[in-house]
Scaffold this motif. Structure first.
Motif, PDB file in Angstrom:
ATOM      1  N   PHE A 105      -8.162   0.899 -10.774  1.00  0.00           N
ATOM      2  CA  PHE A 105      -7.543   1.069  -9.464  1.00  0.00           C
ATOM      3  C   PHE A 105      -8.251   0.222  -8.410  1.00  0.00           C
ATOM      4  CE2 PHE A 105      -7.575   3.516  -5.422  1.00  0.00           C
ATOM      5  CZ  PHE A 105      -6.248   3.340  -5.078  1.00  0.00           C
ATOM      6  N   GLY A 106      -9.570   0.177  -8.468  1.00  0.00           N
ATOM      7  CA  GLY A 106     -10.318  -0.636  -7.517  1.00  0.00           C
ATOM      8  C   GLY A 106      -9.985  -2.108  -7.639  1.00  0.00           C
ATOM      9  N   PHE A 107     -10.019  -2.617  -8.878  1.00  0.00           N
ATOM     10  CA  PHE A 107      -9.683  -4.025  -9.092  1.00  0.00           C
ATOM     11  C   PHE A 107      -8.220  -4.303  -8.763  1.00  0.00           C
ATOM     12  CE2 PHE A 107     -13.407  -3.919 -12.068  1.00  0.00           C
ATOM     13  CZ  PHE A 107     -14.165  -4.857 -11.393  1.00  0.00           C
ATOM     14  N   GLY A 108      -7.338  -3.387  -9.132  1.00  0.00           N
ATOM     15  CA  GLY A 108      -5.922  -3.576  -8.865  1.00  0.00           C
ATOM     16  C   GLY A 108      -5.612  -3.601  -7.381  1.00  0.00           C
ATOM     17  N   THR A 109      -6.259  -2.704  -6.617  1.00  0.00           N
ATOM     18  CA  THR A 109      -6.043  -2.677  -5.169  1.00  0.00           C
ATOM     19  C   THR A 109      -6.536  -3.964  -4.526  1.00  0.00           C
ATOM     20  OG1 THR A 109      -6.252  -0.263  -5.122  1.00  0.00           O
ATOM     21  CG2 THR A 109      -6.581  -1.441  -3.047  1.00  0.00           C
ATOM     22  N   LEU A 110      -7.726  -4.410  -4.913  1.00  0.00           N
ATOM     23  CA  LEU A 110      -8.271  -5.651  -4.364  1.00  0.00           C
ATOM     24  C   LEU A 110      -7.386  -6.844  -4.713  1.00  0.00           C
ATOM     25  CD1 LEU A 110     -10.540  -7.161  -2.917  1.00  0.00           C
ATOM     26  CD2 LEU A 110     -11.769  -7.277  -5.095  1.00  0.00           C
ATOM     27  N   LEU A 111      -6.955  -6.907  -5.972  1.00  0.00           N
ATOM     28  CA  LEU A 111      -6.088  -8.010  -6.398  1.00  0.00           C
ATOM     29  C   LEU A 111      -4.758  -7.972  -5.660  1.00  0.00           C
ATOM     30  CD1 LEU A 111      -5.509 -10.384  -8.308  1.00  0.00           C
ATOM     31  CD2 LEU A 111      -4.749  -8.718 -10.016  1.00  0.00           C
ATOM     32  N   GLY A 112      -4.182  -6.780  -5.516  1.00  0.00           N
ATOM     33  CA  GLY A 112      -2.901  -6.657  -4.812  1.00  0.00           C
ATOM     34  C   GLY A 112      -3.001  -7.088  -3.360  1.00  0.00           C
TER      35      GLY A 112
END
Length: 295
Positions: A105-112
Motif C-alpha cells: 500500500f505504501g509503495f502503491g500510494t507513492l507510485l500512484g
C-alpha cells in the motif's frame, strides 16, 4: 436527539442488513448441507425428526456451507483463545498478511501519486501512459501473481517482497486515478486567480492543486488499502505460504476444512474494515487541519 438520529440512520440500517444476511446464510446452510446429511442418515439407518435433522445440518464437522455460529465459534477460538504467536491464531496470520499489505500500500500510494503528478503536468504522459495504466488492470491478478513470484524467485527474491509487489500492482491504480481527478478539480476561475497573483507553477501546485486533491486522495486510498490486502492474500497462494490469511485458505482447501476457510475470510474482512477505517480517520484529520468543512 442526536443519539436517536444516529441509531435510526446508521446503526439500525446496518443491523437490519446484517440480520438479513445472517438469515439468508442459515437458510443456505440448511439447503446445501441437507443432501449430505440425508445420505449420512440413510447409511446409518437413522430417522431424524425435522428439528433433529435441522440441528445436524448446522453442526456438521465439514459442511459444504458452515452455519454462521460455526464460523463465529471458530473465529472466537482462534482469535481470543490462542496465543498470538501460535500458527493456529488468526491474529498471527492476519499480522503476517498485514505486513505485506502495508508495504504494498505504501509503495502503491507513492507510485500512484507520482504517476498522477506526471499525467497532470505532462500532456504526453496523459495521452501515452494513462491508457496503459488502465489496460494493466484488465489482466487478472491470478495470472499476474505467479509470474511475479516466479520471476522474483529466479533472482533470489522471496518472502515479503513478492507479495508487496502484487499489492502495489493492485493499489497504485485507484490512487493514480483519484489523484489525477483531484489535481484537476480546481476550477478555471481559481487557476486564473493564481495567475493574477503571479503564482509560479510550483506555488499553484502546492497552494491550490494539492489541497484540492486531498479528499480525492483519501477516498481512493480507501479503495487502494482494500485492494492491497487482496493482493497480499493472492500473493500467498502460489507460494504455498505457511503463514498468512492466504495460507489458512490453502490449508482449509487441502483438508476440506470449510469452517477454517470461512473463518479466514471473516478475519480478512475484519482486517480490511479496520484498515479502511484508519485511512478514513486519517483523511478526516488531514481535512480538518487543512481547513476543510467537517463531513
Amino acid at each position: 436527539m442526536h443519539k436517536e438520529t444516529l441509531f435510526r440512520h446508521r446503526i439500525l440500517p446496518v443491523a437490519t442488513v446484517v440480520l438479513v444476511i445472517v438469515a439468508i446464510w442459515y437458510v443456505g446452510a440448511y439447503f446445501m448441507n441437507a443432501p449430505f446429511q440425508r445420505d449420512l442418515d440413510r447409511r446409518a439407518n437413522v430417522t431424524s425428526t425435522p428439528m433433529e435433522f435441522l440441528g445436524k445440518t448446522m453442526s456438521q464437522p465439514k459442511p459444504i456451507l458452515p452455519a454462521p455460529h460455526q464460523v463465529a465459534s471458530n473465529v472466537f477460538e482462534n482469535t481470543l483463545l490462542r496465543k498470538v504467536n501460535s500458527n493456529r491464531s488468526l491474529v498471527y496470520h492476519a499480522w503476517v498478511t498485514l505486513s505485506s499489505t502495508l508495504a504494498g500500500f505504501g509503495f502503491g500510494t507513492l507510485l500512484g501519486i507520482l504517476i498522477a503528478v506526471g499525467i497532470v503536468h505532462v500532456r504526453a504522459l496523459d495521452r501515452s501512459l494513462m491508457p496503459w495504466i488502465i489496460a494493466s488492470q484488465t489482466v487478472p491478478i491470478l495470472a499476474v501473481a505467479p509470474m511475479v513470484i516466479v520471476t522474483l524467485g529466479a533472482i533470489g527474491i522471496s518472502g515479503l517482497v513478492p507479495k508487496a509487489v502484487i499489492s502495489t500492482y493492485l493499489s497504485f491504480f485507484p490512487v493514480a486515478v483519484g489523484m489525477v481527478k483531484g489535481l484537476r478539480s480546481p476550477e478555471l476561475i481559481q487557476l486564473d486567480l493564481m495567475r493574477t497573483y503571479h503564482a509560479s507553477a510550483a506555488q499553484t501546485f502546492w497552494k491550490l492543486r494539492v489541497p484540492a486533491s486531498a479528499p480525492f486522495l483519501f477516498t481512493s486510498m480507501k479503495v487502494a488499502i482494500a485492494a492491497s490486502l487482496v493482493g497480499a492474500i493472492v500473493g500467498e497462494l502460489p507460494t504455498g505460504a505457511v503463514a498468512g490469511i492466504g495460507s489458512k485458505l490453502l490449508a482449509g482447501a487441502y483438508y476440506s476444512q470449510t469452517i477454517d476457510i470461512w473463518a479466514a475470510l471473516v478475519a480478512g474482512s475484519v482486517l480490511a474494515s479496520l484498515l479502511v477505517a484508519v485511512v478514513g480517520i486519517a483523511g478526516k484529520i488531514v481535512n480538518r487541519n487543512m481547513g476543510g468543512k467537517p463531513t
